[in-house]
Design an enzyme around this catalytic site. Structure first.
Site, PDB file in Angstrom:
ATOM      1  N   VAL A 212      -6.539 -17.056  16.998  1.00  0.00           N
ATOM      2  CA  VAL A 212      -6.189 -18.463  17.228  1.00  0.00           C
ATOM      3  C   VAL A 212      -4.919 -18.488  18.082  1.00  0.00           C
ATOM      4  O   VAL A 212      -3.916 -17.871  17.704  1.00  0.00           O
ATOM      5  CB  VAL A 212      -5.932 -19.207  15.889  1.00  0.00           C
ATOM      6  CG1 VAL A 212      -5.389 -20.609  16.134  1.00  0.00           C
ATOM      7  CG2 VAL A 212      -7.200 -19.262  15.045  1.00  0.00           C
TER       8      VAL A 212
ATOM      9  N   GLU B 107     -13.471  -5.716  24.709  1.00  0.00           N
ATOM     10  CA  GLU B 107     -14.380  -6.873  24.745  1.00  0.00           C
ATOM     11  C   GLU B 107     -15.652  -6.481  25.474  1.00  0.00           C
ATOM     12  O   GLU B 107     -15.604  -5.838  26.526  1.00  0.00           O
ATOM     13  CB  GLU B 107     -13.698  -8.048  25.454  1.00  0.00           C
ATOM     14  CG  GLU B 107     -14.591  -9.289  25.546  1.00  0.00           C
ATOM     15  CD  GLU B 107     -13.825 -10.529  25.998  1.00  0.00           C
ATOM     16  OE1 GLU B 107     -12.698 -10.752  25.497  1.00  0.00           O
ATOM     17  OE2 GLU B 107     -14.351 -11.261  26.851  1.00  0.00           O
TER      18      GLU B 107
ATOM     19  N   ASP C 143      -2.654  -8.749  23.101  1.00  0.00           N
ATOM     20  CA  ASP C 143      -3.885  -9.517  23.312  1.00  0.00           C
ATOM     21  C   ASP C 143      -4.298  -9.397  24.783  1.00  0.00           C
ATOM     22  O   ASP C 143      -3.421  -9.297  25.663  1.00  0.00           O
ATOM     23  CB  ASP C 143      -3.560 -10.982  22.938  1.00  0.00           C
ATOM     24  CG  ASP C 143      -4.785 -11.847  22.810  1.00  0.00           C
ATOM     25  OD1 ASP C 143      -5.881 -11.317  22.591  1.00  0.00           O
ATOM     26  OD2 ASP C 143      -4.631 -13.098  22.914  1.00  0.00           O
TER      27      ASP C 143
ATOM     28  N   ASP D  40      -8.904  -5.360  27.978  1.00  0.00           N
ATOM     29  CA  ASP D  40      -9.975  -6.296  28.337  1.00  0.00           C
ATOM     30  C   ASP D  40     -10.513  -5.917  29.717  1.00  0.00           C
ATOM     31  O   ASP D  40     -10.000  -6.350  30.741  1.00  0.00           O
ATOM     32  CB  ASP D  40      -9.454  -7.734  28.324  1.00  0.00           C
ATOM     33  CG  ASP D  40     -10.567  -8.727  28.627  1.00  0.00           C
ATOM     34  OD1 ASP D  40     -11.701  -8.280  28.909  1.00  0.00           O
ATOM     35  OD2 ASP D  40     -10.306  -9.943  28.592  1.00  0.00           O
TER      36      ASP D  40
ATOM     37  N   HIS E  95     -12.098 -19.575  24.967  1.00  0.00           N
ATOM     38  CA  HIS E  95     -10.661 -19.810  24.839  1.00  0.00           C
ATOM     39  C   HIS E  95     -10.317 -21.250  25.224  1.00  0.00           C
ATOM     40  O   HIS E  95     -10.935 -21.810  26.124  1.00  0.00           O
ATOM     41  CB  HIS E  95      -9.882 -18.837  25.726  1.00  0.00           C
ATOM     42  CG  HIS E  95     -10.031 -17.399  25.299  1.00  0.00           C
ATOM     43  ND1 HIS E  95     -10.986 -16.574  25.838  1.00  0.00           N
ATOM     44  CD2 HIS E  95      -9.372 -16.661  24.381  1.00  0.00           C
ATOM     45  CE1 HIS E  95     -10.891 -15.378  25.270  1.00  0.00           C
ATOM     46  NE2 HIS E  95      -9.922 -15.404  24.382  1.00  0.00           N
ATOM     47  N   GLY E  96      -9.339 -21.811  24.542  1.00  0.00           N
ATOM     48  CA  GLY E  96      -8.911 -23.180  24.841  1.00  0.00           C
ATOM     49  C   GLY E  96      -9.702 -24.175  24.015  1.00  0.00           C
ATOM     50  O   GLY E  96     -10.503 -23.793  23.162  1.00  0.00           O
TER      51      GLY E  96
ATOM     52  N   GLY F 263     -11.178 -17.224  20.616  1.00  0.00           N
ATOM     53  CA  GLY F 263     -11.427 -18.662  20.776  1.00  0.00           C
ATOM     54  C   GLY F 263     -11.558 -19.386  19.453  1.00  0.00           C
ATOM     55  O   GLY F 263     -12.393 -20.275  19.295  1.00  0.00           O
TER      56      GLY F 263
ATOM     57  N   THR G  39      -4.502 -21.337  21.116  1.00  0.00           N
ATOM     58  CA  THR G  39      -4.296 -22.672  21.699  1.00  0.00           C
ATOM     59  C   THR G  39      -3.757 -23.689  20.684  1.00  0.00           C
ATOM     60  O   THR G  39      -2.819 -24.429  20.979  1.00  0.00           O
ATOM     61  CB  THR G  39      -5.632 -23.175  22.296  1.00  0.00           C
ATOM     62  OG1 THR G  39      -6.035 -22.239  23.295  1.00  0.00           O
ATOM     63  CG2 THR G  39      -5.490 -24.546  22.936  1.00  0.00           C
TER      64      THR G  39
END
Ligand code: 13P
Length: 279
Positions: A224, A131, A79, A101, A173-174, A202, A226
């Protein structure tokens, strides 16, 4: 089945694969027990921090050995990685897929770096995700100006040859502060512009209805992380707050079970599974 074939298969069925990060043997086990019960495949993701924590070979072995133990079809994916050296090491260690990324760079530079990784991954028969636009990293806020442009997405995919593309359409994210709102019109335009597999980062905290709609409009991989981490840690805290048990073989299973229940819920939404769980 290779990950790319599987992503193409779910794309044609207007479904998606769940990709969830794991942090240790216990979170990996919770994810895989859920996948086994739901009879669903799953992508197991590792970030640089998780690799640093577990060790590269150990992390891959945990994923492979537990997948075999539970009879789950899974793929190991790197990731968010900006480090070409780590990408090389991950490919050597047998990752099925890597994410480069380079989204913080200019469009042209993102293309240049991503092309380099696509050429490298080809030697290992591995997939590449990139991305375009910017999905805010942990602690950063959404910037609608950094959302993915459909025309650029088409050009980016053609020039790089990536298998999967993470798009910026309003997720982050988060945890979300308010109600998250996806730019579904933009997603539709991106899907029409390119047939590359689209990835929604996210995924934690996105309402089921938004996820389902995004999948209908072309998302084929939902990330997924967080919620998986949070569920594990919060459960451990609760268990330890209630007892003085020091045997981790008695406290950890409760957290593994909580991760399992979370992933079952996510699989129900993301894989559009209707059948009942196996026991
Ligand atoms: P969350 O941590 O918000 O679930 O995002 C996961 C992700 O996109 C990993 O790349």
């Amino acid at each position: 089945m290779k990950l790319q074939e599987k992503l193409k298969q779910v794309q044609s069925e207007k479904r998606a694969l769940l990709a969830t990060n794991f942090y240790n043997l216990e979170t990996c086990k919770g994810i895989l027990v859920a996948a086994k019960e739901m009879r669903q495949p799953v992508i197991l993701q590792l970030t640089k921090s998780s690799i640093d924590y577990m060790g590269l070979k150990t992390a891959v072995q945990i994923a492979r050995t537990l997948s075999e133990q539970f009879g789950v079809e899974s793929w190991v994916h790197l990731d968010h990685c900006e480090d070409i050296d780590l990408i090389k090491k991950s490919l050597e260690a047998g990752f099925d897929s890597v994410m480069i990324d380079a989204s913080d760079n200019t469009f042209d530079e993102n293309i240049r770096i991503t092309r380099e990784v696509v050429a490298l991954a080809k030697m290992y028969g591995a997939d590449v995700e990139a991305e375009l636009g910017c999905v805010p990293k942990l602690g950063r806020e959404l910037d609608t100006g950094a959302f993915t442009d459909p025309g650029e997405a088409k050009e980016f995919v053609e020039k790089t040859g990536v298998n999967a593309l993470a798009v910026a359409i309003g997720s982050k994210h988060g945890f979300y502060k308010g109600e998250p709102k996806l730019d579904l019109e933009r997603l539709k335009m991106i899907s029409q512009a390119t047939d590359v597999c689209l990835v929604l980062h996210g995924g934690s905290g996105l309402p089921a209805a938004s996820l389902k709609r995004a999948i209908e409009l072309g998302i084929t991989k939902v990330n997924v992380a967080t919620e998986t981490k949070d569920t594990f840690t919060r459960t451990i805290k609760q268990v330890l707050a209630r007892s003085s048990e020091i045997d981790l073989r008695k406290t950890f299973p409760k957290a593994i079970d909580a991760v399992k229940e979370l992933i079952i819920e996510k699989l129900r939404i993301i894989s559009l599974v209707t059948e009942t769980r196996s026991k």
